[in-house]
Write a protein that holds these residues in place. Structure first.
Motif, PDB file in Angstrom:
ATOM      1  N   ASP A  88       0.792  -1.356   0.040  1.00 58.42           N
ATOM      2  CA  ASP A  88      -0.141   0.213   0.015  1.00 58.42           C
ATOM      3  C   ASP A  88       1.121   1.385   0.038  1.00 58.42           C
ATOM      4  OD1 ASP A  88      -2.277  -1.693   0.174  1.00 58.42           O
ATOM      5  OD2 ASP A  88      -2.418  -1.563   2.313  1.00 58.42           O
ATOM      6  N   PRO A  89       0.538   2.251  -0.656  1.00 57.07           N
ATOM      7  CA  PRO A  89       1.299   3.455  -0.638  1.00 57.07           C
ATOM      8  C   PRO A  89       1.432   4.119   0.611  1.00 57.07           C
ATOM      9  CG  PRO A  89      -0.808   4.052  -1.534  1.00 57.07           C
ATOM     10  CD  PRO A  89      -0.762   2.464  -1.337  1.00 57.07           C
ATOM     11  N   GLY A  90       2.700   4.563   0.908  1.00 54.37           N
ATOM     12  CA  GLY A  90       3.005   5.172   2.094  1.00 54.37           C
ATOM     13  C   GLY A  90       2.831   6.665   1.818  1.00 54.37           C
ATOM     14  N   PRO A  91       3.171   7.571   2.759  1.00 56.91           N
ATOM     15  CA  PRO A  91       3.305   9.030   2.786  1.00 56.91           C
ATOM     16  C   PRO A  91       4.157   9.551   1.445  1.00 56.91           C
ATOM     17  CG  PRO A  91       3.731   8.511   5.235  1.00 56.91           C
ATOM     18  CD  PRO A  91       4.007   7.364   4.065  1.00 56.91           C
ATOM     19  N   GLY A  92       3.362  10.244   0.429  1.00 60.02           N
ATOM     20  CA  GLY A  92       3.883  10.840  -0.587  1.00 60.02           C
ATOM     21  C   GLY A  92       4.088   9.808  -1.776  1.00 60.02           C
ATOM     22  N   GLU A  93       3.561   8.552  -1.761  1.00 60.80           N
ATOM     23  CA  GLU A  93       3.541   7.432  -2.685  1.00 60.80           C
ATOM     24  C   GLU A  93       2.074   7.306  -3.163  1.00 60.80           C
ATOM     25  OE1 GLU A  93       7.139   4.864  -0.477  1.00 60.80           O
ATOM     26  OE2 GLU A  93       5.138   4.231  -0.174  1.00 60.80           O
ATOM     27  N   VAL A  94       2.077   6.687  -4.456  1.00 63.65           N
ATOM     28  CA  VAL A  94       1.224   6.073  -5.073  1.00 63.65           C
ATOM     29  C   VAL A  94       1.285   4.718  -5.814  1.00 63.65           C
ATOM     30  CG1 VAL A  94       0.577   8.557  -5.773  1.00 63.65           C
ATOM     31  CG2 VAL A  94       1.900   7.195  -7.414  1.00 63.65           C
ATOM     32  N   VAL A  95       0.303   4.078  -5.813  1.00 61.71           N
ATOM     33  CA  VAL A  95       0.249   2.986  -6.600  1.00 61.71           C
ATOM     34  C   VAL A  95      -0.418   3.288  -8.096  1.00 61.71           C
ATOM     35  CG1 VAL A  95      -0.748   0.614  -6.899  1.00 61.71           C
ATOM     36  CG2 VAL A  95       0.192   1.317  -4.630  1.00 61.71           C
ATOM     37  N   GLU A 131      -4.241   4.232  -9.126  1.00 60.36           N
ATOM     38  CA  GLU A 131      -5.165   3.506  -8.405  1.00 60.36           C
ATOM     39  C   GLU A 131      -5.442   3.910  -6.753  1.00 60.36           C
ATOM     40  OE1 GLU A 131      -4.322  -0.868  -6.556  1.00 60.36           O
ATOM     41  OE2 GLU A 131      -5.341  -1.220  -8.611  1.00 60.36           O
ATOM     42  N   SER A 132      -4.278   4.191  -5.925  1.00 58.24           N
ATOM     43  CA  SER A 132      -4.425   4.637  -4.698  1.00 58.24           C
ATOM     44  C   SER A 132      -3.417   5.594  -4.371  1.00 58.24           C
ATOM     45  CB  SER A 132      -4.488   3.352  -3.743  1.00 58.24           C
ATOM     46  OG  SER A 132      -3.203   2.515  -3.790  1.00 58.24           O
ATOM     47  N   VAL A 133      -3.514   6.466  -3.436  1.00 58.53           N
ATOM     48  CA  VAL A 133      -2.491   7.420  -2.978  1.00 58.53           C
ATOM     49  C   VAL A 133      -2.208   7.166  -1.387  1.00 58.53           C
ATOM     50  CG1 VAL A 133      -3.255   9.042  -4.847  1.00 58.53           C
ATOM     51  CG2 VAL A 133      -4.231   9.200  -2.407  1.00 58.53           C
ATOM     52  N   GLY A 134      -1.021   7.608  -1.040  1.00 61.06           N
ATOM     53  CA  GLY A 134      -0.728   7.641   0.407  1.00 61.06           C
ATOM     54  C   GLY A 134      -0.941   8.986   0.932  1.00 61.06           C
ATOM     55  N   ALA A 135      -0.393   9.040   2.416  1.00 64.33           N
ATOM     56  CA  ALA A 135      -1.066  10.448   3.173  1.00 64.33           C
ATOM     57  C   ALA A 135      -0.197  11.557   2.358  1.00 64.33           C
ATOM     58  CB  ALA A 135      -0.486  10.070   4.645  1.00 64.33           C
ATOM     59  N   GLY A 136      -0.773  12.739   2.151  1.00 62.31           N
ATOM     60  CA  GLY A 136      -0.008  13.790   2.003  1.00 62.31           C
ATOM     61  C   GLY A 136       0.067  14.019   0.404  1.00 62.31           C
ATOM     62  N   VAL A 137      -0.550  13.233  -0.432  1.00 61.23           N
ATOM     63  CA  VAL A 137      -0.541  13.519  -1.814  1.00 61.23           C
ATOM     64  C   VAL A 137      -1.554  14.306  -2.368  1.00 61.23           C
ATOM     65  CG1 VAL A 137      -0.606  12.272  -4.010  1.00 61.23           C
ATOM     66  CG2 VAL A 137       0.562  11.070  -2.157  1.00 61.23           C
ATOM     67  N   ASP A 138      -1.418  15.359  -2.996  1.00 56.94           N
ATOM     68  CA  ASP A 138      -2.275  16.299  -3.526  1.00 56.94           C
ATOM     69  C   ASP A 138      -2.111  16.605  -4.971  1.00 56.94           C
ATOM     70  OD1 ASP A 138       0.007  18.068  -3.029  1.00 56.94           O
ATOM     71  OD2 ASP A 138      -1.144  19.137  -1.441  1.00 56.94           O
ATOM     72  N   SER A 139      -1.076  16.089  -5.575  1.00 62.11           N
ATOM     73  CA  SER A 139      -0.460  16.506  -6.775  1.00 62.11           C
ATOM     74  C   SER A 139      -1.358  15.607  -7.838  1.00 62.11           C
ATOM     75  CB  SER A 139       0.761  16.453  -7.063  1.00 62.11           C
ATOM     76  OG  SER A 139       1.419  15.299  -6.659  1.00 62.11           O
ATOM     77  N   VAL A 140      -1.565  14.487  -7.534  1.00 58.80           N
ATOM     78  CA  VAL A 140      -2.437  13.628  -8.435  1.00 58.80           C
ATOM     79  C   VAL A 140      -3.588  13.110  -7.431  1.00 58.80           C
ATOM     80  CG1 VAL A 140      -0.739  13.142 -10.081  1.00 58.80           C
ATOM     81  CG2 VAL A 140      -0.648  11.611  -8.116  1.00 58.80           C
ATOM     82  N   THR A 162      16.801  14.153  -6.801  1.00 60.53           N
ATOM     83  CA  THR A 162      15.591  13.664  -7.227  1.00 60.53           C
ATOM     84  C   THR A 162      15.221  12.492  -6.339  1.00 60.53           C
ATOM     85  OG1 THR A 162      16.520  12.363  -8.923  1.00 60.53           O
ATOM     86  CG2 THR A 162      15.816  14.416  -9.733  1.00 60.53           C
ATOM     87  N   PHE A 163      14.122  12.076  -6.180  1.00 62.25           N
ATOM     88  CA  PHE A 163      13.728  11.025  -5.261  1.00 62.25           C
ATOM     89  C   PHE A 163      12.756  10.062  -5.824  1.00 62.25           C
ATOM     90  CE2 PHE A 163       9.969  13.562  -5.045  1.00 62.25           C
ATOM     91  CZ  PHE A 163      10.297  14.662  -4.593  1.00 62.25           C
ATOM     92  N   ASN A 164      12.549   8.655  -5.068  1.00 55.38           N
ATOM     93  CA  ASN A 164      11.712   7.774  -5.608  1.00 55.38           C
ATOM     94  C   ASN A 164      10.754   7.205  -4.375  1.00 55.38           C
ATOM     95  OD1 ASN A 164      14.724   6.729  -7.380  1.00 55.38           O
ATOM     96  ND2 ASN A 164      12.921   7.637  -8.272  1.00 55.38           N
ATOM     97  N   ALA A 165       9.881   6.441  -4.477  1.00 54.44           N
ATOM     98  CA  ALA A 165       9.257   5.669  -3.295  1.00 54.44           C
ATOM     99  C   ALA A 165      10.138   5.342  -2.310  1.00 54.44           C
ATOM    100  CB  ALA A 165       8.367   4.571  -3.859  1.00 54.44           C
ATOM    101  N   THR A 166       9.479   5.312  -0.938  1.00 56.95           N
ATOM    102  CA  THR A 166      10.396   4.739  -0.028  1.00 56.95           C
ATOM    103  C   THR A 166      10.492   3.404   0.151  1.00 56.95           C
ATOM    104  OG1 THR A 166      10.353   7.055   1.142  1.00 56.95           O
ATOM    105  CG2 THR A 166      10.941   5.215   2.389  1.00 56.95           C
ATOM    106  N   GLN A 167       9.268   3.015   0.222  1.00 53.09           N
ATOM    107  CA  GLN A 167       9.082   1.312   0.304  1.00 53.09           C
ATOM    108  C   GLN A 167       9.500   0.607  -0.785  1.00 53.09           C
ATOM    109  OE1 GLN A 167       5.139   0.343   2.486  1.00 53.09           O
ATOM    110  NE2 GLN A 167       4.678   2.183   1.317  1.00 53.09           N
ATOM    111  N   LYS A 168       9.806  -0.703  -0.527  1.00 52.48           N
ATOM    112  CA  LYS A 168      10.391  -1.428  -1.581  1.00 52.48           C
ATOM    113  C   LYS A 168       9.162  -2.462  -2.093  1.00 52.48           C
ATOM    114  CE  LYS A 168      14.775  -0.519  -2.364  1.00 52.48           C
ATOM    115  NZ  LYS A 168      15.378  -0.233  -3.472  1.00 52.48           N
ATOM    116  N   MET A 169       8.871  -2.892  -3.450  1.00 50.26           N
ATOM    117  CA  MET A 169       8.430  -3.997  -3.945  1.00 50.26           C
ATOM    118  C   MET A 169       9.064  -5.137  -3.654  1.00 50.26           C
ATOM    119  SD  MET A 169       6.588  -2.263  -7.324  1.00 50.26           S
ATOM    120  CE  MET A 169       7.819  -1.140  -7.674  1.00 50.26           C
ATOM    121  N   THR A 170       8.585  -6.522  -3.743  1.00 42.47           N
ATOM    122  CA  THR A 170       9.237  -7.654  -3.351  1.00 42.47           C
ATOM    123  C   THR A 170       8.647  -8.670  -3.945  1.00 42.47           C
ATOM    124  OG1 THR A 170       7.776  -8.499  -1.421  1.00 42.47           O
ATOM    125  CG2 THR A 170       9.647  -6.693  -0.715  1.00 42.47           C
ATOM    126  N   LEU A 171       9.571  -9.733  -3.992  1.00 42.77           N
ATOM    127  CA  LEU A 171       9.037 -10.910  -4.557  1.00 42.77           C
ATOM    128  C   LEU A 171       8.197 -11.620  -3.351  1.00 42.77           C
ATOM    129  CD1 LEU A 171      12.383 -12.394  -5.977  1.00 42.77           C
ATOM    130  CD2 LEU A 171      10.585 -11.369  -7.332  1.00 42.77           C
TER     131      LEU A 171
END
Length: 361
Positions: free
Chosen positions: A26-33, A70-79, A110-119
């Motif tokens: 699930d998306p965390g703060p500032g992240e989106v799926v 599809e879903s947005v995390g906390a604090g996301v207001d740009s999309v 520049t930056f990316n999502a903090t969380q990692k996708m995994t196997l």
């Protein structure tokens, strides 16, 4: 809850890619799926697979993508959920020294999502260019998403996220091509052809395409080159000079990124002309030239980072130009494939048979 989806990974250098199950949190703060609609097969993905970027295997490949939030995390207001977006790999921070000086296209942090996708076994994946879009869904930072017109074909729109923007921006943003300029482009794959399209949009009067492959030269001519040069039979520097009144081109773009092509670009430009390097060299490449030539010829020698673009400014504009019929992005889509065809697409790309294979989900 975390989702299990299908994605294309590279487990070790040089090994064939695998289509397997991955876990998207699930998306965390500032992240989106993002539900991925389409993703181009870029040479950078092959470089990741070969271990040419770094050794942080396994990689989740794919980065030239468009899809729907599809879903947005906390604090996301740009999309917002439901937005159709093109993904980018240089989300600007807004606070580094480049951003503070009003030059966000050069953002140094520049930056990316903090969380990692995994196997499914918990092994963390490294997403290609911080995106990882050869997957049904991917997790990115909200700043990596640029909203564009949802009526655009996703297979076309996604190409703006990397190759098209890199090449077109190299001409328009980095090279500052203007009306009446002469431009030479060395290397006419997807990025080089995008530079040709950009030069045409900017009003260049002479656009010279240089390559060793007749098919690529034909594609370049179809996309706006006024002249073509077969580098297997003709000296590149002499040919460009001959086609520009003996002077050389105002702007020469090296879309290959090798010492020999950069040297050709340097000597094929006019006095006080501009060289733009957008092809990516490998770390071991070296260049040795007389320093007096740099002094005596003047001009500018530039590297183009992602076409020196600002996604929130440039992506919607390019989509608008495409929808107006002024930017022939559909010509870059050679074939549409499934997620299970990425490995074959790498072989097709290596053979030079396509401008872009695009995975459509």
């Amino acid at each position: 809850m975390p989702q299990q989806v299908r994605g294309v990974i590279a487990r070790k250098p040089g090994a064939p890619v695998e289509l397997t199950d991955i876990v998207v949190p699930d998306p965390g703060p500032g992240e989106v799926v993002v539900s991925v609609a389409a993703c181009g097969v870029c040479h950078t993905d092959l470089t990741y697979r070969e271990g040419g970027i770094n050794d942080e295997f396994p990689f989740l490949l794919g980065h030239e993508a468009a899809g729907t939030i599809e879903s947005v995390g906390a604090g996301v207001d740009s999309v917002a959920v439901g937005d159709f977006v093109v993904l980018n790999w240089r989300a600007v921070c807004g606070s580094c020294r480049a951003c503070k000086r009003g030059r966000p296209q050069y953002c140094f942090d520049t930056f990316n999502a903090t969380q990692k996708m995994t196997l499914t076994d918990g092994t963390e994946l490294t997403p290609a260019l911080g995106i990882g879009a050869f997957a049904e869904k991917t997790l990115v930072h909200a700043g990596q998403c640029t909203k564009v017109d949802a009526a655009a074909d996703p297979a076309v729109a996604g190409l703006i996220g990397c190759g098209v923007m890199a090449g077109l921006g190299a001409a328009v943003n980095t090279g500052n091509v203007g009306r009446g300029d002469s431009v030479a482009v060395i290397g006419c794959g997807g990025v080089g052809d995008a530079a040709i399209v950009g030069a045409r949009l900017a009003g260049a009067s002479t656009i010279i395409a240089v390559d060793r492959d007749q098919r690529k030269l034909a594609w370049a001519a179809d996309l706006g080159a006024t002249h073509t040069v077969d580098a297997t039979t003709t000296d590149t520097v002499e040919a460009v000079q001959e086609l520009t009144g003996g002077f050389g081109a105002d702007v020469v773009i090296d879309a290959v990124g090798r010492p020999e092509t950069w040297r050709q670009a340097f000597y094929a430009r006019d006095l006080a002309g501009t060289v733009v390097l957008v092809g990516v060299p490998t770390p071991e490449m070296r260049l040795e030239m007389p320093l007096i030539d740099f002094f005596s010829r003047g001009g500018a020698l530039k590297s183009s980072w992602y076409g020196d673009c600002l996604p929130e400014r440039d992506f919607p504009m390019l989509i608008d130009l495409y929808q107006q019929g002024r930017l022939p992005l559909d010509k870059f889509v050679t074939e549409r494939i499934g997620l299970d065809e990425v490995e074959q697409a790498f072989h097709t790309m290596h053979q030079g048979n396509v401008l872009r294979s695009v995975v459509v989900l």
